[in-house]
Motif scaffolding. Structure first.
Motif, mmCIF file in Angstrom:
data_model
loop_
_atom_site.group_PDB
_atom_site.id
_atom_site.type_symbol
_atom_site.label_atom_id
_atom_site.label_comp_id
_atom_site.label_asym_id
_atom_site.label_seq_id
_atom_site.Cartn_x
_atom_site.Cartn_y
_atom_site.Cartn_z
ATOM 1 N N TYR A 35 32.098 39.517 38.418
ATOM 2 C CA TYR A 35 32.292 39.009 37.058
ATOM 3 C C TYR A 35 32.326 37.480 37.035
ATOM 4 O O TYR A 35 31.674 36.846 36.202
ATOM 5 C CB TYR A 35 33.598 39.554 36.478
ATOM 6 C CG TYR A 35 33.592 41.036 36.184
ATOM 7 C CD1 TYR A 35 32.509 41.647 35.561
ATOM 8 C CD2 TYR A 35 34.686 41.838 36.531
ATOM 9 C CE1 TYR A 35 32.513 43.014 35.290
ATOM 10 C CE2 TYR A 35 34.698 43.194 36.261
ATOM 11 C CZ TYR A 35 33.610 43.778 35.645
ATOM 12 O OH TYR A 35 33.624 45.120 35.371
ATOM 13 N N ALA A 63 38.045 45.375 36.857
ATOM 14 C CA ALA A 63 37.562 45.706 38.203
ATOM 15 C C ALA A 63 37.872 47.159 38.529
ATOM 16 O O ALA A 63 38.866 47.719 38.077
ATOM 17 C CB ALA A 63 38.215 44.798 39.241
ATOM 18 N N ARG A 108 35.711 41.526 40.944
ATOM 19 C CA ARG A 108 36.123 40.280 40.300
ATOM 20 C C ARG A 108 35.158 39.159 40.650
ATOM 21 O O ARG A 108 34.817 38.330 39.793
ATOM 22 C CB ARG A 108 37.557 39.939 40.709
ATOM 23 C CG ARG A 108 38.579 40.912 40.134
ATOM 24 C CD ARG A 108 39.971 40.673 40.661
ATOM 25 N NE ARG A 108 40.099 41.002 42.073
ATOM 26 C CZ ARG A 108 41.223 40.910 42.752
ATOM 27 N NH1 ARG A 108 42.328 40.490 42.154
ATOM 28 N NH2 ARG A 108 41.282 41.240 44.029
ATOM 29 N N GLU A 110 38.223 33.222 41.631
ATOM 30 C CA GLU A 110 37.365 32.425 40.767
ATOM 31 C C GLU A 110 37.159 31.030 41.352
ATOM 32 O O GLU A 110 36.045 30.480 41.323
ATOM 33 C CB GLU A 110 37.977 32.330 39.377
ATOM 34 C CG GLU A 110 37.120 31.595 38.364
ATOM 35 C CD GLU A 110 37.733 31.568 36.975
ATOM 36 O OE1 GLU A 110 36.999 31.261 36.021
ATOM 37 O OE2 GLU A 110 38.942 31.853 36.843
ATOM 38 N N SER A 129 41.676 39.183 36.107
ATOM 39 C CA SER A 129 41.726 38.679 37.486
ATOM 40 C C SER A 129 42.791 39.383 38.311
ATOM 41 O O SER A 129 42.951 39.098 39.488
ATOM 42 C CB SER A 129 41.999 37.169 37.484
ATOM 43 O OG SER A 129 43.253 36.886 36.884
#
Length: 706
Positions: free
Chosen positions: A644, A628, A641, A278, A664
């Motif tokens: 998303y 995922a 991931r 992320e 995650s």
């Protein structure tokens, strides 16, 4: 034209490729007149060797190739230069040749320092979990003037790069004066690099802008790295100071707006390893360059073992680190320094020796501490007595001599990259893998397969029945991985004693897929041994996935040439149902009252699923959960991931809106099946996600509606 004498006597224009020791010796040894040197090193271009200019290789494009002879004078990169010349239209023996002296020239003096790492202070206002330097505060610190006086030492006359760090450098209100001293006393200085945690945001902005003005007025580059270890609370927890994330990002944005080159520096640890994907995407959206490194246990950052716990990765966390650096390597500019350091980190995470050279061991880097002492290595050495301009040279030689008493293995565990270069082993590994990627590609198959009728059987036939398996391995999602494991388990029962060799583009990924299965070996696809394994196997099994992979086409072709039987593992539905019953037995579980979503690719269908999920969430007042299907997919948009983290904010809003949760963690078969069975609504996009749901006895919501 095959000799230097023939070139000299040809009356043609002679150009020497390489302005280093070999090039200078060539011109001197043969007393030749040349037009100019060319060199790939940017720092040499535009300079002079005696009265001969050094130019960029692009100058050769305009040269009259009938009236020009280029002589390569470079020992280390001669092969690459030859390819470079041939790409420009030069031909070996006609208008280019190589200079190979029998006794290569040796450097006239010891290696010269190019980098200086200076710890301006030990004091630090962060409380980082990955570092204990802040617990070692206090002590004498060189003044800017004393620092400048040391820089007058002849050993520092060739310094090109100054890396000035801490502690927290901005705790020195006179920090800019250290930069002034460096600019004043280092005639060859080209780059200054520093770091800050941004906690003293106003002071940091003032100081960094001052330093940028000082260096830019002399044509010196100034780079600032701001420590950012996560988004929001994750960063604050890693740094041990509430509110530190907001201050760090304020510094980043203000410096960027002011034109000061700024990048993010992230230390990965058990605190943020599950948030690295992320964070990487966040940096990309911000247009912010980032340097990711693994938190490392060394004597400088972890004195007395005070931060040991943060380096105790679980097997899943360690696997996530490997996946993350595969992604960094694959999405970094090829041939850049960051590309090589990512490769080195990835190899070390796979428990292979360090692939970078060591700047300290090459005597090109010195570590100067805040109190005026020097160390043979910033991370490993111990501080000695402070030095002065008269004793610096002797102390440096004493410190370098300590390397003789330490085994090279201490470097093999170090990820430090200051002053490092890719080793010959690294370059050879990368070149070999790239060659086989091209050779085993679809274009390579079309070009070479017709005349590639046999292959060296040097590996020899091993005893027992060997089943060679090829397919999407290395990038398998959890459905494909379950198919592979189910097939091997089933064949092991029907063919006792069989050996299975699985060919994978990323062996460590597939090794996790087949963990626990007996008589299974995972081997790399992009390797010279891949094609050699095929004719010495007894059977070939191909998993075609949605399309036949080019390396599988090669396997089929060579299997046919060798008369081996091969099958396609197309329909495994019955095997999968039995496998899931065994691996994921139905049992009572806590209900997940949510709209749960799975995708296995970044497609228009997957993006449409997010809109359907939001609409269903609004309609039912249920939260949305996103899972995922794969852990490693190296297309331009990354894995599930990444999908998303990139697209969910566009549909549901920035930040972490209430009712939205992205898993995650690693994609896992049992976790996925249990979540599907427990959720109120299951939405899928992509063949793998839909097939897994149906094999687990679940009808996806969109199919229920249909």
């Amino acid at each position: 034209m095959k000799t230097i004498e023939a070139a000299v006597n040809s009356k043609k224009n002679i150009i020497v490729f390489g302005a280093g020791a070999w090039g200078r010796r060539l011109v001197s040894e043969h007393a030749m007149r040349i037009e100019y040197f060319v060199d790939n090193a940017p720092e040499k271009q535009g300079t002079w060797v005696g009265n001969i200019p050094v130019k960029h290789p692009d100058q050769l494009v305009e040269a009259d190739k009938d009236q020009t002879v280029v002589i390569i004078a470079n020992q280390r990169h001669g092969v690459e230069i030859a390819r470079q010349l041939e790409s420009m239209g030069f031909e070996r023996g006609r208008n280019y040749m190589a200079y190979l002296p029998e006794d290569p020239p040796q450097p006239a003096c010891a290696p010269q320092l190019r980098f200086l790492r200076y710890n301006v202070t030990y004091r630090c206002n962060s409380r980082c979990s990955t570092c204990s330097v802040w617990k070692e505060q206090g002590g004498y610190e060189l003044s800017p003037e004393a620092f400048g006086a040391l820089l007058e030492a002849p050993e520092f006359s060739g310094l090109e790069i100054l890396y000035i760090t801490g502690g927290e450098p901005t705790l020195r209100q006179d920090f800019a004066d250290y930069i002034r001293q460096a600019v004043l006393h280092l005639p060859r200085l080209s780059t200054v690099i520093t770091v800050t945690n941004g906690l003293l945001a106003d002071r940091a902005l003032t100081i960094m802008k001052q330093c940028h003005e000082i260096t830019s007025s002399r044509g010196i580059r100034f780079d600032v790295f701001v420590s950012v270890d996560g988004l929001g609370e994750i960063h604050d927890r890693a740094r041990g100071v509430p509110g530190s994330y907001d201050k760090a990002m304020r510094v980043v944005k203000a410096l960027s707006a002011s034109g000061v080159p700024v990048s993010a520096s992230t230390t990965l640890s058990t605190i943020n390893v599950w948030h690295a994907d992320e964070l990487r995407l966040f940096f990309l959206r911000q247009g912010l360059a980032a340097n990711f490194k693994v938190g490392q246990d060394d004597s400088f950052f972890n004195k007395n073992g005070l931060a040991d716990g943060i380096f105790s990765y679980s097997s899943d966390q360690f696997y996530q680190l490997k996946l993350f650096f595969v992604k960094i390597f694959s999405h970094t500019q090829e041939g850049s320094f960051a590309w090589f350091t990512a490769y080195n980190t990835l190899m070390m995470l796979q428990e292979k020796p360090r692939r970078l050279t060591c700047g300290y061991r090459k005597h090109q880097v010195a570590a100067l501490m805040q109190n005026g002492t020097v160390k043979y290595c910033a991370g490993r050495g111990r501080e000695s007595e402070p030095v002065c301009i008269d004793t610096l040279g002797d102390r440096l030689r004493q410190e370098w001599a300590k390397w003789d008493f330490y085994p090279h293995t201490i470097c093999e565990e170090c990820t430090g990259d200051i002053g490092a270069d890719p080793s010959e082993e690294m370059l050879e590994e990368i070149r070999d893998a790239q060659y086989w990627k091209v050779f085993l590609s679809r274009e390579g198959f079309d070009r070479h397969s017709a005349r590639f009728a046999a292959y060296d059987r040097g590996l020899g036939k091993k005893e027992g029945h060997t089943v060679l398996i090829t397919g999407p391995w290395g990038f398998e999602d959890i459905w494909q991985g379950a198919q592979l494991a189910a097939y091997i388990r089933g064949r092991s029962l029907s063919s006792p004693g069989a050996r299975f060799v699985v060919c994978s583009t990323l062996p460590f990924v597939t090794q996790r897929t087949v963990a626990g299965l007996a008589h299974v070996e995972v081997v790399p696809v992009y390797d010279s041994a891949y094609l050699a394994r095929i004719p010495v196997s007894d059977e070939l099994v191909v998993f075609p996935d949605e399309a036949l992979h080019p390396w599988s086409r090669w396997a089929i072709k060579l299997a046919q040439d060798a008369g081996l039987p091969f099958t396609r593992a197309d329909d495994l539905s019955a095997v999968m149902e039995a496998y899931l019953l065994q691996e994921c037995p139905a049992h009572a579980r806590e209900a997940i009252h949510a709209v749960s979503c799975w995708v296995d690719a970044d497609t228009g269908t997957s993006r449409a699923l997010l809109e359907r999920a939001r609409a269903l969430s609004v309609k039912t007042s249920l939260p949305c959960r996103f899972y995922a299907m794969n852990n490693c997919c190296l297309g331009p948009n990354g894995d599930n991931r990444d999908f998303y983290f990139d697209h969910v904010p566009q549909v549901f809003g920035e930040g972490h809106p209430a009712g939205v949760w992205i898993d995650s963690g690693l994609a896992d078969l049992r976790k996925t099946v249990e979540a599907m069975r427990a959720s109120d609504f299951v939405l899928t996009a992509g063949a793998s996600a839909s097939r897994l749901a149906r094999a687990a006895g679940i009808t996806p919501y969109e199919e229920e509606e249909a």
